[in-house]
Scaffold this motif. Structure first.
Motif: not given
Length: 287
Positions: A84-89, A41-47, A59-65
């Motif tokens: 904890k809410s069930g998201e895959t990160i 659901t979310y991808i944590l990234c540096e830049d 073609e990866i459309k996941s939301r970036l944080i």
């Protein structure tokens, strides 16, 4: 080693995935990494600008944080709540494996405290790549990035020079010529490989004897991975043949050459080659 078939490997939802990304060539990404990133659901990234290049390629459309060393502590509670809410990160770095000389350790430890499963997705590593082409001992220590201040750098290099194993660390291109005097002071008699642009177009491996090092007259871009050879122990400190070593040699003496036996024993023991040779010669004379 037991290798499970793909059908036996299940990637669970509601986990934090630490996904390794290419260190240069965008083709150096695993099929599993692409699959995990697509289902996150979310991808944590540096830049986000750097990561978007890779994600667009596949073609990866996941939301970036955005999650870097300046805001990872601030993001912590938000990310834990999402997990904890069930998201895959997934957590990625600009290049290589997250949380190793890159942001991630703070989040990993918080997941451990909250009993949130952490799943590594293995892949590219500048450290493994550099050691593999060095020709030095596969037993190595890895320091990470050298510190910023001159005195701290001197202290670190002095400390790691005392290890007998291969030494690996990262250094910025602006700093590399400044550390050469300290390298010569602390690692005399050893060899060095400067690894730059690994897996990229201008990939280069500069091999030198440390005692012959001079200022590197070239334009260096990006961090360098530096590999220093293992320390050659003095013969005075070498081990003696143990009874078990002698038993092993006796079993091999009629099957292998003296050189082959010597190479095998020296792979795991710091024993004088002359001592091994003399014992082999003694056994052959007895026969």
């Amino acid at each position: 080693m037991i290798i499970k078939s793909q059908s036996q490997i299940k990637d669970n939802e509601n986990s934090l995935y630490l996904v390794s990304t290419p260190i240069g060539n965008l083709k150096d990404i695993t099929l599993r990494a692409i699959e995990i990133l697509k289902k996150s659901t979310y991808i944590l990234c540096e830049d986000t600008r750097v990561s978007r290049i890779l994600l667009n390629r596949y073609e990866i459309k996941s939301r970036l944080i955005s999650n870097h060393k300046f805001n990872e502590s601030k993001n912590l509670n938000k990310i834990i709540d999402l997990l904890k809410s069930g998201e895959t990160i997934s957590l990625i770095s600009d290049a290589g494996t997250p949380s190793i000389s890159d942001p991630g350790a703070i989040l990993v430890n918080e997941c451990v405290r909250n009993n949130i499963r952490i799943i590594p997705i293995p892949g590219p590593s500048a450290v493994a790549a550099a050691v593999s082409i060095s020709g030095f001992s596969e037993k190595f220590i890895f320091y990470g990035f050298l510190p910023e201040k001159k005195q701290a750098i001197e202290n670190v290099l002095n400390k790691i020079s005392k290890f007998n194993e291969t030494c690996v660390f990262f250094v910025s291109p602006k700093k590399v010529n400044k550390i050469i005097p300290e390298l010569k002071k602390n690692f005399s008699g050893r060899k060095i490989v400067f690894c730059r642009e690994i897996s990229k177009i201008y990939e280069e491996f500069i091999r030198k004897n440390i005692d012959d090092l001079n200022i590197l007259n070239m334009e260096l871009k990006g961090e360098l991975t530096i590999v220093i050879s293992e320390k050659k122990n003095d013969k005075i400190n070498s081990q003696e043949l143990s009874e078990s070593d002698m038993n092993i040699i006796r079993m091999m003496i009629n099957k292998l050459t003296v050189k082959e036996i010597t190479d095998i024993i020296c792979q795991t023991k710091d024993i004088s080659k002359k001592e091994i040779y003399n014992y082999c010669l003694k056994l052959k004379n007895e026969n």
